[in-house]
Design an enzyme around this catalytic site. Structure first.
Site, short mmCIF file in Angstrom:
data_model
loop_
_atom_site.label_atom_id
_atom_site.label_comp_id
_atom_site.label_asym_id
_atom_site.label_seq_id
_atom_site.Cartn_x
_atom_site.Cartn_y
_atom_site.Cartn_z
N GLU A 1 0.74 -1.19 0.06
CA GLU A 1 0.06 -0.08 -0.15
C GLU A 1 0.66 1.15 -0.03
O GLU A 1 0.48 2.16 0.77
CB GLU A 1 -1.06 -0.12 1.15
CG GLU A 1 -1.94 -1.14 1.13
CD GLU A 1 -2.64 -1.15 2.52
OE1 GLU A 1 -2.61 -0.17 3.18
OE2 GLU A 1 -3.51 -2.29 2.68
N ASN B 1 2.13 -5.26 -3.23
CA ASN B 1 0.50 -5.65 -2.88
C ASN B 1 -0.20 -4.10 -2.61
O ASN B 1 0.48 -3.36 -1.91
CB ASN B 1 0.54 -6.40 -1.83
CG ASN B 1 -0.76 -7.05 -1.43
OD1 ASN B 1 -1.43 -7.68 -2.21
ND2 ASN B 1 -1.19 -6.74 -0.15
N HIS C 1 -10.40 -5.76 -2.39
CA HIS C 1 -11.59 -5.45 -1.44
C HIS C 1 -12.79 -4.75 -2.17
O HIS C 1 -12.47 -3.61 -2.18
CB HIS C 1 -10.95 -4.67 -0.38
CG HIS C 1 -9.93 -5.52 0.57
ND1 HIS C 1 -10.14 -6.49 1.14
CD2 HIS C 1 -8.77 -5.32 0.68
CE1 HIS C 1 -9.39 -6.95 1.99
NE2 HIS C 1 -8.19 -6.12 1.55
N GLU D 1 -6.48 -10.55 -1.44
CA GLU D 1 -7.31 -10.43 -0.35
C GLU D 1 -8.71 -10.12 -0.57
O GLU D 1 -9.44 -9.41 0.04
CB GLU D 1 -6.67 -9.08 0.41
CG GLU D 1 -5.67 -9.04 0.81
CD GLU D 1 -4.84 -7.69 1.69
OE1 GLU D 1 -5.90 -7.00 2.24
OE2 GLU D 1 -3.74 -7.70 1.77
N ASP E 1 -12.41 -9.98 -1.08
CA ASP E 1 -13.73 -10.07 -0.61
C ASP E 1 -14.79 -9.07 -1.18
O ASP E 1 -14.15 -8.07 -1.59
CB ASP E 1 -13.70 -9.80 1.25
CG ASP E 1 -12.81 -8.49 1.56
OD1 ASP E 1 -12.76 -7.61 0.68
OD2 ASP E 1 -12.54 -8.63 2.73
O1 G3I Z 1 -6.03 -8.64 18.70
C1 G3I Z 1 -6.52 -7.21 19.16
C2 G3I Z 1 -7.57 -7.62 20.42
O2 G3I Z 1 -6.68 -8.16 21.25
C3 G3I Z 1 -8.00 -6.27 20.92
O3 G3I Z 1 -8.88 -6.46 22.04
C4 G3I Z 1 -8.65 -5.25 19.64
C5 G3I Z 1 -8.99 -4.17 19.97
O4 G3I Z 1 -9.21 -3.31 19.14
O5 G3I Z 1 -7.71 -5.02 18.63
C6 G3I Z 1 -7.07 -6.26 18.08
O6 G3I Z 1 -6.24 -6.40 16.95
C7 G3I Z 1 -7.17 -6.08 15.93
C8 G3I Z 1 -6.45 -6.95 14.88
O7 G3I Z 1 -7.18 -6.80 13.45
C9 G3I Z 1 -7.21 -8.49 15.13
O8 G3I Z 1 -8.61 -8.30 14.88
C10 G3I Z 1 -6.71 -4.64 15.54
O9 G3I Z 1 -7.08 -3.75 16.57
C11 G3I Z 1 -7.09 -4.23 14.25
O10 G3I Z 1 -6.54 -2.96 13.79
C12 G3I Z 1 -6.68 -5.32 12.81
O11 G3I Z 1 -7.21 -5.17 11.99
C13 G3I Z 1 -6.72 -5.63 10.83
C14 G3I Z 1 -6.19 -4.38 9.71
O12 G3I Z 1 -5.52 -5.06 8.42
C15 G3I Z 1 -5.49 -3.57 10.36
O13 G3I Z 1 -4.83 -2.66 9.25
C16 G3I Z 1 -7.37 -6.56 10.06
O14 G3I Z 1 -7.74 -7.62 11.10
C17 G3I Z 1 -7.00 -7.28 8.89
O15 G3I Z 1 -7.68 -7.91 8.28
C18 G3I Z 1 -6.51 -5.85 7.86
O16 G3I Z 1 -5.93 -6.44 6.93
C19 G3I Z 1 -5.62 -5.70 5.86
C20 G3I Z 1 -4.38 -5.99 5.22
O17 G3I Z 1 -3.47 -6.39 6.17
C21 G3I Z 1 -3.91 -5.23 4.15
N1 G3I Z 1 -4.91 -4.79 3.33
C22 G3I Z 1 -6.09 -4.20 3.57
C23 G3I Z 1 -6.82 -5.32 4.92
C24 G3I Z 1 -7.82 -4.85 5.19
O18 G3I Z 1 -8.04 -3.69 6.16
#
Ligand code: G3I
Length: 477
Positions: free
Chosen positions: A162, A204, A241, A270, A272
């Protein structure tokens, strides 16, 4: 120059070459492959993988792991291999969550996409506050350490994620990494190649699906520049996405094909699509068809297993519902994979467990002559067309170049007739005349052939109702 011409209509011309007859005989003798009953099996029919993002926290959910194990053969850690997870404190690496996913994948015979070595987002706190040369050093050190630790276990790395801006600029995204200098991306790729020469190295990004968007063009120009200057890039990941505000573009296949023509693999990384029912199902089908129409689109990964596992669960964007039932989108995806497409060239890495690093990066699927090619030559060459797989809307063809006497190199022309269009090629470097009807194919590597040696390249023709065989020719030097 020798020209071999073949025409093919409803009535086959009588003077069909021996090669074409042999090819046809083989095609008739082999029964149609059984349809794959899982996503990974159906994708494998054309040499592709089908993957999913996995969250380590869900690996003790039996419904989740059963579906993941059954349907997918390429695994991406959704968050566990990002910079903040891998190096929470400077110089202290935490491999445990990444290892859980990599080990689960490998124990179940799956390959792993590494995500992601360098990204403006999800940086650890200590890195977020860094700037300039010290940040550059820290970033390169991170790339080196992580790629070295997982060396030999990664099919493809998202080396940089990105890095381009949204909107109409087509330029780079501002970030602390970008402010270290415009060459930070190529520096990351060089560090990754040095650390793990066997992994494919990908750039990516998201919103790069529509060919006419400035962001897509920006990334395209960077990849073109990298290839021209020898920066080690092997693949481009399209996150994909989609939702109603950002639907699957009708020119998706054009985008994938144009990137692939730069000499890189393309991967949907990725996927969806928010929505439900037949509308969602049709859009998944469209993405799969776009990928399968491009020989170097080597695989598709969806961003999670069930809707409830998604980063945007309320949009129900995945292939299984929250209970693990197959959705209409699953069926349309499976059917589209089973309908077949342009095969991935056999010289590209094939899906399957990889236990040791491959000796070196393979960025080009060019066949290599089996004997040492002569340095010079004065021979001629013959080009022979043989037909391959046929579908309702397209057919594959192979051109075999045969040296009559030693030759240093060759070029081959393939002429199609309107409304035919060549939509994919493999095992060669194509250029086109202004009409788009005449493709000139050159060898990707050395074109030297000894007397009697042969080499082949292939292509897919979208025929538009005209089944006439292309005319092929060869010129030796
Ligand atoms: O695991 C913690 C948990 O312990 C805590 O209680 C909670 C509170 O907010 O956060 C949890 O972590 C989160 C994590 O996902 C696991 O669920 C983070 O806050 C959250 O920011 C994180 O989001 C991820 C996101 O990337 C961050 O940028 C998404 O799961 C993930 O699907 C997403 O993936 C990205 C790719 O890497 C890049 N392309 C876009 C894609 C979608 O946004």
């Amino acid at each position: 120059m020798t020209i071999t011409r073949h025409r093919h209509g409803r009535r086959r011309a009588s003077a069909v070459s021996a090669v074409a007859v042999a090819t046809l005989a083989v095609a008739l003798a082999v029964p149609a492959a059984a349809a794959g009953s899982t996503l990974q099996a159906a994708a494998a029919e054309s040499g592709r993988y089908f993957g999913t993002a996995i969250a380590a926290s869900r690996l003790n959910d039996g419904t989740y792991t059963n579906i993941a194990n059954r349907e997918f053969n390429m695994i991406t850690a959704e968050n566990e291999m990002k910079m903040d997870a891998m190096q929470p404190n400077r110089g202290q690496f935490n491999w445990s969550s990444g290892d859980r996913i990599v080990n689960w994948a490998r124990q179940n015979g799956k390959q792993v996409r590494g995500h992601a070595l360098a990204w403006h987002s999800q940086q650890p706190e200590w890195m977020r506050t860094m700037e300039g040369p010290s940040l550059r050093t820290a970033m390169l050190d991170h790339v080196t350490q992580v790629a070295t630790y997982y060396r030999g276990k990664i099919h493809s790395w998202d080396v940089v994620n990105e890095a381009f801006a949204d909107g109409n600029s087509g330029g780079r995204r501002d970030s602390n990494l970008q402010r270290t200098g415009n060459d930070w991306i190529e520096a990351a790729f060089r560090a990754a190649r040095a650390a793990d020469p066997g992994a494919k190295l990908c750039y990516n990004d998201y919103n790069t699906d529509n060919w006419s968007h400035a962001k897509t063009q920006g990334v395209y120009n960077m990849v073109k520049d990298f290839k021209a200057r020898g920066v080690p890039i092997d693949c481009v990941g399209f996150q994909a996405h989609f939702n109603s505000g950002n639907p699957v573009p009708s020119n998706y296949d054009v985008t994938l094909r144009n990137f692939a023509a730069l000499g890189v693999d393309v991967q949907i990384t990725e996927l969806d699509i928010e929505g439900s029912g037949s509308s969602q199902a049709q859009q998944f089908q469209g993405v799969v068809q776009a990928c399968l129409s491009v020989a170097r689109c080597t695989g598709i990964t969806v961003w999670g297993v069930r809707d409830s596992d998604s980063w945007r669960a309320s949009g129900t964007p995945l292939l299984f519902d929250g209970s693990g039932n197959k959705k209409a989108a699953y069926t349309s995806t499976l059917n589209a994979l089973n309908a077949g497409g342009t095969p991935v060239p056999s010289t590209s890495p094939t899906p399957g467990p990889s236990t040791s690093p491959t000796p070196g990066p393979s960025t080009s699927p060019t066949p290599t002559p089996t004997t040492t090619p002569p340095p010079t030559g004065s021979g001629t060459c013959t080009a022979t067309y043989s037909e391959g797989q046929k579908w309702n809307d397209r057919f594959n063809g192979t051109v075999t170049i045969r040296a009559n006497g030693n030759i240093s190199s060759w070029t081959s022309t393939v002429t199609v007739r309107s409304p035919q269009r060549i939509i994919a090629t493999w095992s060669g470097s194509p250029t086109w005349d202004s009409s788009g009807n005449v493709m000139t194919m050159r060898p990707s590597g050395s074109g030297a052939l000894a007397d009697g040696q042969t080499v082949s390249f292939g292509f897919t023709v979208q025929h538009g109702g005209n089944w006439t065989w292309p005319t092929v020719a060869c010129s030796a030097s």
